[in-house]
Design an enzyme around this catalytic site. Sequence first.
Site, PDB file in Angstrom:
ATOM      1  N   HIS A 161       0.859  -1.193   0.000  1.00 47.12           N
ATOM      2  CA  HIS A 161       0.000   0.000   0.000  1.00 47.12           C
ATOM      3  C   HIS A 161       0.897   1.245   0.000  1.00 47.12           C
ATOM      4  CE1 HIS A 161      -3.706  -2.216   0.763  1.00 47.12           C
ATOM      5  NE2 HIS A 161      -3.096  -2.885   1.720  1.00 47.12           N
TER       6      HIS A 161
ATOM      7  N   HIS B 106      -0.681  -6.709  -5.206  1.00 47.74           N
ATOM      8  CA  HIS B 106      -0.779  -7.940  -4.424  1.00 47.74           C
ATOM      9  C   HIS B 106      -0.170  -9.077  -5.237  1.00 47.74           C
ATOM     10  CE1 HIS B 106      -3.213 -11.741  -4.151  1.00 47.74           C
ATOM     11  NE2 HIS B 106      -2.761 -11.673  -2.914  1.00 47.74           N
TER      12      HIS B 106
ATOM     13  N   ASN C  96       0.964 -13.516  -4.799  1.00 52.87           N
ATOM     14  CA  ASN C  96       0.876 -14.700  -3.965  1.00 52.87           C
ATOM     15  C   ASN C  96       1.311 -15.914  -4.781  1.00 52.87           C
ATOM     16  OD1 ASN C  96      -1.303 -17.122  -3.508  1.00 52.87           O
ATOM     17  ND2 ASN C  96      -0.622 -16.256  -1.573  1.00 52.87           N
ATOM     18  N   VAL C  97       2.144 -16.749  -4.203  1.00 55.18           N
ATOM     19  CA  VAL C  97       2.448 -18.054  -4.805  1.00 55.18           C
ATOM     20  C   VAL C  97       2.378 -19.101  -3.701  1.00 55.18           C
ATOM     21  CG1 VAL C  97       3.763 -17.436  -6.884  1.00 55.18           C
ATOM     22  CG2 VAL C  97       4.933 -17.490  -4.681  1.00 55.18           C
TER      23      VAL C  97
ATOM     24  N   HIS D 113       0.589  -5.864 -17.764  1.00 60.45           N
ATOM     25  CA  HIS D 113       0.061  -7.035 -18.473  1.00 60.45           C
ATOM     26  C   HIS D 113       1.068  -7.615 -19.468  1.00 60.45           C
ATOM     27  CE1 HIS D 113      -4.011  -7.733 -17.017  1.00 60.45           C
ATOM     28  NE2 HIS D 113      -4.026  -6.450 -16.731  1.00 60.45           N
TER      29      HIS D 113
ATOM     30  N   HIS E 221     -20.958  -7.795  -4.871  1.00 57.92           N
ATOM     31  CA  HIS E 221     -21.926  -6.898  -4.222  1.00 57.92           C
ATOM     32  C   HIS E 221     -21.815  -5.458  -4.733  1.00 57.92           C
ATOM     33  CE1 HIS E 221     -18.264  -6.469  -1.836  1.00 57.92           C
ATOM     34  NE2 HIS E 221     -18.738  -5.348  -1.336  1.00 57.92           N
TER      35      HIS E 221
ATOM     36  N   GLY F 213      -7.096 -21.937  11.548  1.00 58.60           N
ATOM     37  CA  GLY F 213      -6.416 -21.457  12.746  1.00 58.60           C
ATOM     38  C   GLY F 213      -5.089 -20.826  12.411  1.00 58.60           C
ATOM     39  N   GLY F 214      -5.013 -20.204  11.239  1.00 60.96           N
ATOM     40  CA  GLY F 214      -3.794 -19.492  10.847  1.00 60.96           C
ATOM     41  C   GLY F 214      -3.574 -18.290  11.744  1.00 60.96           C
TER      42      GLY F 214
END
Length: 299
Positions: free
Chosen positions: A96, A106, A108-109, A145, A175, A258-259
């Site tokens: 941020h 963001h 993630n792997v 891209h 939403h 429970g992370g």
Amino acid sequence: MKPDAHQVKQFLLNLQDTICQQLSAVDGAEFVEDSWLREAGGGGRSRVLRNGGVFEQAGVNFSHVHGEVMPASATAHRPELAGRSFEAMGVSLVVHPHNPYVPTSHANVRFFIAEKPGAEPVWWFGGGFDLTPFYGFEEDAIHWHRTARDLCQPFGEDVYPRYKKWCDEYFYLKHRNEQRGIGGLFFDDLNTPDFDHCFAFMQAVGKGYTNAYLPIVERRKTMAYGERERNFQLYRRGRYVEFNLVWDRGTLFGLQTGGRTESILMSMPPLVRWEYDYQPKDGSPEAALNEFIKVRDWV
């Protein structure tokens, strides 16, 4: 080759180190590390950079958790996993920036493997990266891209269009009837043709993130902005929070297993605002964002 969880873990630890070094080099501030253990099995390293020169908050998290039973969020779309022990590991990060002209990003792997005696292991890779601008610049979107497309190219002509489409569909706020940002890549359940091929693709995505993001940061970080732009950035960050808490599978998986809550919610922006029935002025740069984030072919 059989799946090698140890090899994946070593790559992920090195990736976390590399990304933190690259972000620190741009920002000037250092990450603070918080190592943690999970009672039910596993642990991780959470690293956060706060109030830096460029980034208001950047969190880069490594986690490796294991357990005897797969959580409901994972077995809902993979019923064959019920009754198996599991290992899940990954690097997840959100950046941020201070400047509203620098997009939030963001990446993630991740790798999952689920086993039970007398059966072949079930395993897959997932991940991707996506960009959330507050003010749209076409050259930034094209660069983002194009980098995604180029890293996919060695793995097949159809890979980029398929994972771009999946990203557009995944990062969508039902939403609100709007995209979270301009997308990028998203893949999950990747386990064909074999482990080596899938692992190589996951590595390409992990390494490709900073190639896609940092040139945009450098281009925008010194642009002048005022209270209006800052207020709009904080308002749009609200969409980020809404998506993560309502729709994101990774957040739900982490909370259900429970992370570590602090690490899971590290993706949240440090400041955010909501405004009832906010409507940007017609013809304003803020109003232009609605059109900019609509799904399109950028390359």
